[in-house]
Motif scaffolding. Structure first.
Motif: not given
Ligand SMILES: [Zn+2]
Lengths: 91, 1001
Positions: A5-10, A58-60, A62-64
């Motif tokens: 669950n990326c804190p920026f993207c979900g 690291y959301h490589a 995705g949002c980086r």
């Molecule tokens: Zn993300």
């Protein structure tokens, strides 16, 4: 293949992320003041826990963004996700 | 034509559609709805293969994925051939060709059968023990011989022409299994608003209940098969339910991520298949998973229990009730529980001769009563001690069991028998449950492992959860689903169920015999030919762990993964070791549950779709001009441009010479480009590069070296200051993505206070690099408004410019040592920029050069390539690049590590140049360098990292890393090759224009 669950993207598939090792290891502010042993400790020594581990992801693809994850390494259950600089929501 | 064994009518076959097929070259007939196995059995064929080790004749044993013996090659010799197909799962189609595996010259007469006669000398671990020594014989003699006689089928020799694909699906509830419990679960789930996916590995729903038309089994006063048929019809019009038939679950990963393989055209004739997908791999994410994967019947373990005609009782029942095929005329059922009495009744109903041998002392269930009423003879408390018949079973010998079941007593009774049905109870299919991380528990009363605690949101229902009687299956399924889906009532509440069975069984893992174990052959793993004796031998030799015994005896290591006999192996081990069965645990079940084709695994990712190919905006021009390409990561880079009949060497020599003598042009678009903005951009660069950046003027360029925190060189490239708070960084072609994520890492985690923003612009710019003494003249013509002199546009500086009306950035930087310029332009104008350069440069013989010439030219100048001349163990000091490491800066990434005792050692491997004694001798990259050839063992000092014949120096040059290399300058060293030793001298690693005069030429 877990879901993070990326804190920026979900919620996203694990394949979008790369793992960054143990979290909360702070780069020394004054490296030159450290002995070889102290510097080596920062550089090389990492815990390898069976159980609850605090780690960086690291959301490589995705949002980086880098962020922290609390994961049980024995069953991949993720107990918490939080942004860099934030305090861990659990101990 | 041989006798037909099709005995009775069945609604599951389309008798109007007769299908012809070939087995081992002979033509046979079956019907639509048959499997290859049922069609073979209907023609009286049991013998289909030979066992792996002893080459014993083996017949069809089961009717499903657990089949150990009926493994065939499908599809003749062409591109469609496929080995290791289970005849019990392969649906029959017109023109199907199947052949037996593991036999030569034929399944009827097999030379390898001699192994059976010498089997006393082929015990467990025989291959390990015998063929290990002498070692050199392994590759030349043993392995080829074993492989030839070990029948794993033939793999196709040509690329697979069929189509496969992957598909993702998300659902609220996934139900795995189309038997009665799966059908009930899917019904309830869909009725309660859940987006539901039901997958079923058979061609239609219903499991084993759908052909259970016995009056003893009733639900709400309907025969169970009729009741279920009605429920299946109810499923058909539910909008939020998707049913995938012929789809088997291969893997169950954590977080309810599952892989399933759908067979789309494997059951169709080759004509009907054209241009269709063959198989589809479903990647399923389910919120909740309901496993209804069923159970597999256990065989019984006794002497010679492997002859063709020895089958599982439940399979014999399916063949007669579902396919209308009788497996024998003189049927004997050998059992330890009630379920096989259903088989007895089915056979009896079709008028077939049947008797029962039961190792129990009695059973008083309604089912057994009705078997007795039909006049079927039951031998209570008896066991089979031997079987006779080579290509098919002919007779059996039975004896009475002692009271405790450990021995046999009394006289042998001989019974005629051409089909022996075994039932040793049931094994719940918990494979998928354990794959997902679930933990099992052991139930003593019928010796089964059952799901206990699950790692994800899932439940197991029906016989995979240990419910084997109809009433338990239905009632417990409904109760668990209600709880699992949080539902208070369903349309299935208060069903009235009749089930005539009772649960008692008598479990004896290895049945006793009148002969000692050494003289009998009680098979456990039919595919791999391991016997109870092998297990006991392994125990005697000291193996204790089930995982070790399994590998040593190869029990459960076949393509069936030991689905039938793993439990018996465990039982025999625990008995021999004197421990409780449950305490040993089980072997690990790994995916895939049933074998997957390679095609399914890769899907569409074959050929050019195997990996992403990145092409520069100029790519088409390179192709049109006959460039050869090399792969650099995912990029296709022009390697060299042969003219006429030139080979690579000739082309590179010509390109290199022209680049230094007049003008060369390189497509440098693949270099990584990162746009850096923010008020702290200069400070950021100070921290990530080894040299100082704060004083770099606007419009100036600087070369930077980036280290890892451990002090080792990580990447390099030129960065240009475009404005007060704006830089553009270039990275190596291969390092671009890693550098960006590393920089983001520091920015986001260590220095969040810095105002810096990073954007990858690699794909946004095309780059043409023009070098050579005439580069300036060409640029002048391209950009007439710019003054190209050393004052206005010095080396290591940048200008904004316009080509026609398009913005460009021109950097005067050099990777060849020549006076040179890099022109960056919006990607979409890349090709026209290149064409314009070529046209303008014509009068100066401008020559396109590829990566090979680029490498040669930079090697002449001693410029490193990170990743070729470095390998993650080289510091800037090792590279003799001390000049780029700032002593004044307080800190930068990797600085502290340069002062560790190990990185300060003087005898580290260091970058040097090598000159060969013979100027025409070009060293091999990677070749080892030594000081003393005679000293043994030879001491390796280092290796050659880059090596070329330089046309500009007219001699061979090389870069190398050599231990203590700085101090060895001028010394003679040796490069030993296969046929000769090459003498070299350590030199400076800048070979050409040490004074950098040409940069301003
Ligand atoms: Zn993300």
């Amino acid at each position: 293949m877990f879901i993070i669950n990326c804190p920026f993207c979900g919620e996203r598939d694990q394949s979008e992320f790369s793992a960054g090792g143990e979290a909360h290891i702070i780069r020394p502010k004054q490296p030159t003041e450290l002995s070889d042993d102290e510097w080596a400790d920062f550089l090389f020594m990492r815990k390898n826990i069976k159980g609850i581990q605090f780690e960086r992801w690291y959301h490589a693809h995705g949002c980086r963004k880098w962020f922290n994850v609390v994961r049980d390494t024995s069953n991949d259950k993720i107990h918490a996700v939080y942004k860099m600089g934030e305090k861990p929501p659990i101990k | 034509m041989s006798e037909s064994f099709r005995s009775s009518e069945t609604k599951f076959l389309e008798k109007t559609i007769r299908i012809s097929f070939k087995f081992n070259g002979k033509t046979f007939y079956g019907y639509k709805g048959d499997t290859l196995a049922s069609a073979l059995l209907s023609n009286g064929i049991h013998l289909v293969g030979r066992s792996f080790k002893y080459h014993r004749p083996r017949g069809i044993m089961t009717c499903g994925s657990e089949e150990p013996n009926a493994i065939v090659q499908i599809g003749g010799n062409g591109v469609f051939t496929e080995p290791n197909v289970r005849a019990t799962e392969q649906e029959l189609y017109e023109g199907l060709e199947a052949t037996s595996q593991n036999c030569w010259p034929s399944v009827e007469f097999d030379i390898g059968g001699i192994n059976n006669l010498i089997s006393p000398v082929i015990p467990a671990g025989f291959y390990y023990k015998t063929f290990m020594w002498p070692k050199k014989f392994w590759y030349s003699l043993y392995e080829p011989a074993i492989r030839k006689s070990a029948g794993l089928g033939k793999s196709p020799t040509q690329p697979d022409p069929e189509l496969y694909e992957h598909k993702y699906i998300h659902c609220d509830v996934l139900v795995v299994g189309g038997g009665i419990s799966g059908v009930i679960a899917a019904n309830i789930s869909a009725d309660n608003g859940n987006n539901t996916l039901l997958i079923n590995d058979k061609s239609s729903l219903g499991g084993s209940t759908i052909y259970q038309d016995d009056q003893n089994y009733k639900i709400n006063e309907k025969i169970s098969s009729d009741w279920l048929n009605n429920e299946i019809n109810n499923l058909k019009n539910k909008e939020n339910l998707t049913i995938l038939n012929r789809t088997s679950l291969a893997a169950y990963h954590s977080y309810n991520f599952l892989l399933a393989r759908e067979n789309i055209s494997d059951h169709k004739s080759l004509n009907e298949r054209s241009n269709q997908l063959r198989q589809r791999l479903w990647k399923i994410r389910a919120k909740k998973v309901i496993l209804a994967t069923g159970a597999i019947e256990r065989p019984l373990i006794f002497n010679n229990n492997d002859r063709p005609g020895v089958m599982l009782a439940s399979s014999v029942k399916k063949y007669i009730d579902h396919y209308g095929v009788r497996c024998g005329n003189k049927n004997v059922i050998f059992t330890n529980n009630d379920t096989s009495y259903e088989t007895a009744l089915s056979l009896n109903k079709k008028g077939l001769n049947v008797s029962v041998i039961d190792i129990r002392k009695n059973s008083s269930s309604k089912l057994v009563q009705s078997v007795k009423k039909n006049g079927i003879k039951i031998y209570w408390n008896h066991t089979v001690v031997d079987t006779k018949g080579y290509r098919k079973i002919k007779s059996i010998q039975i004896m009475q069991l002692s009271d405790d079941g450990s021995n046999v007593t009394g006289k042998k009774i001989n019974l005629d028998c051409d089909c022996l049905s075994l039932s040793g109870g049931w094994t719940p299919m918990v494979h998928l449950f354990t794959q997902s991380g679930g933990k099992l528990k052991f139930r003593d009363e019928d010796q089964v492992f059952l799901p206990n605690t699950a790692m994800s949101d899932q439940i197991s229902i029906g016989s995979c959860n240990g419910d084997f009687e109809l009433d338990d299956v239905v009632n417990n399924t409904i109760t668990s689903i209600k709880k699992f889906l949080d539902i208070t009532s369903t349309s299935f509440d208060n069903l009235n169920i009749h089930c005539p069975k009772q649960k008692e069984n008598r479990n004896i893992w290895l049945l006793p015999n009148d002969k000692p174990l050494g003289k009998t052959k009680p098979f456990l793993d039919f595919q791999n030919d391991s016997t109870a004796k092998d297990i006991k031998l392994a125990m005697r030799e000291g193996f204790r762990s089930i995982e070790h015994v399994k590998r040593y005896t190869t029990t459960g290591m076949g393509t069936d993964q030991g689905k039938l006999a793993n439990m018996h192996a465990l039982g025999i081990i625990s008995e021999a070791a004197g421990v409780k069965m449950g305490s040993l645990g089980t072997t690990t079940f790994r995916p895939p549950y049933t074998p997957l084709t390679f095609g399914t695994i890769v899907g569409r990712g074959v050929g050019t779709f195997f990996d992403i190919t990145r092409k520069t905006p100029m790519h088409e021009w390179h192709v049109e001009n006959k460039a050869e390409f090399e792969n650099v990561g995912q990029w296709k880079r022009a390697w060299f441009y042969p003219k006429g009949n030139e080979n690579m060497h000739q082309a590179v020599q010509r390109e290199s010479k022209t680049a230094r003598e007049s003008a060369g042009i390189l497509d440098a678009s693949t270099l990584g480009k990162i746009d850096i903005k923010g008020t702290d951009a200069s400070e950021f660069l100070n921290r990530v590069y080894t040299n100082a950046w704060s004083k770099l003027g606007i419009g100036k360029c600087r070369y930077g070296l980036m280290l890892n925190e451990d002090g080792m060189v990580y990447d390099d490239g030129v960065t240009t200051r475009l404005g007060e708070n704006h830089y553009i960084m270039t990275t190596t072609t291969g390092g671009a993505a890693n550098v960006l994520s590393k920089l983001e890492d520091y920015l986001q985690t260590e220095w969040p206070e810095l105002d810096v923003w990073l954007t990858s612009v690699t794909d946004q710019y095309a780059t043409a690099s023009i070098c050579g003494p005439n580069s300036k003249n060409i640029l002048k013509k391209l950009f007439p408004s710019i003054e190209f002199n050393d004052e206005n546009f010095p080396h290591m500086s940048f200008k904004n410019a316009k080509l026609d009306n398009v913005d460009c950035r021109i950097m005067r930087i050099s990777f060849t040592g020549e006076h040179s310029y890099e022109i960056n332009i919006d990607s979409k104008y890349g090709k026209s920029l290149w064409e314009k350069c070529m046209e303008t440069g014509k009068e100066y013989n401008i020559t396109p050069y590829g990566t090979e010439t680029m490498h040669l030219l930079r090697a002449e100048k001693g410029f490193i390539i990170v990743g070729q001349d470095t390998d993650g163990t080289m510091t800037p000091i090792d590279l003799q690049m001390d000049w780029i490491v700032s002593k004044k800066k307080y800190d930068f990434i990797g600085k502290r590590s340069l002062y560790r005792s190990d990185t300060m050692r003087e005898d580290r491997k260091q970058l040097v140049g090598l000159i060969t004694d013979d100027p025409n001798e070009v060293l091999e990259e990677g070749a080892q360098i030594v000081r003393d050839v005679k000293k043994k063992p030879i001491e390796m000092l280092g290796h050659v990292t880059s090596s070329y014949f330089s046309p500009n120096l007219n001699k061979s040059i090389a870069l190398a890393v050599v231990r203590n290399g700085k101090k060895l300058k001028g010394n003679k060293l040796y490069v030993p090759m296969k046929n000769k030793t090459i003498n070299v001298t350590v030199s400076d690693y800048i070979f050409y224009d040490k004074e950098n005069k040409r940069l301003n030429a």
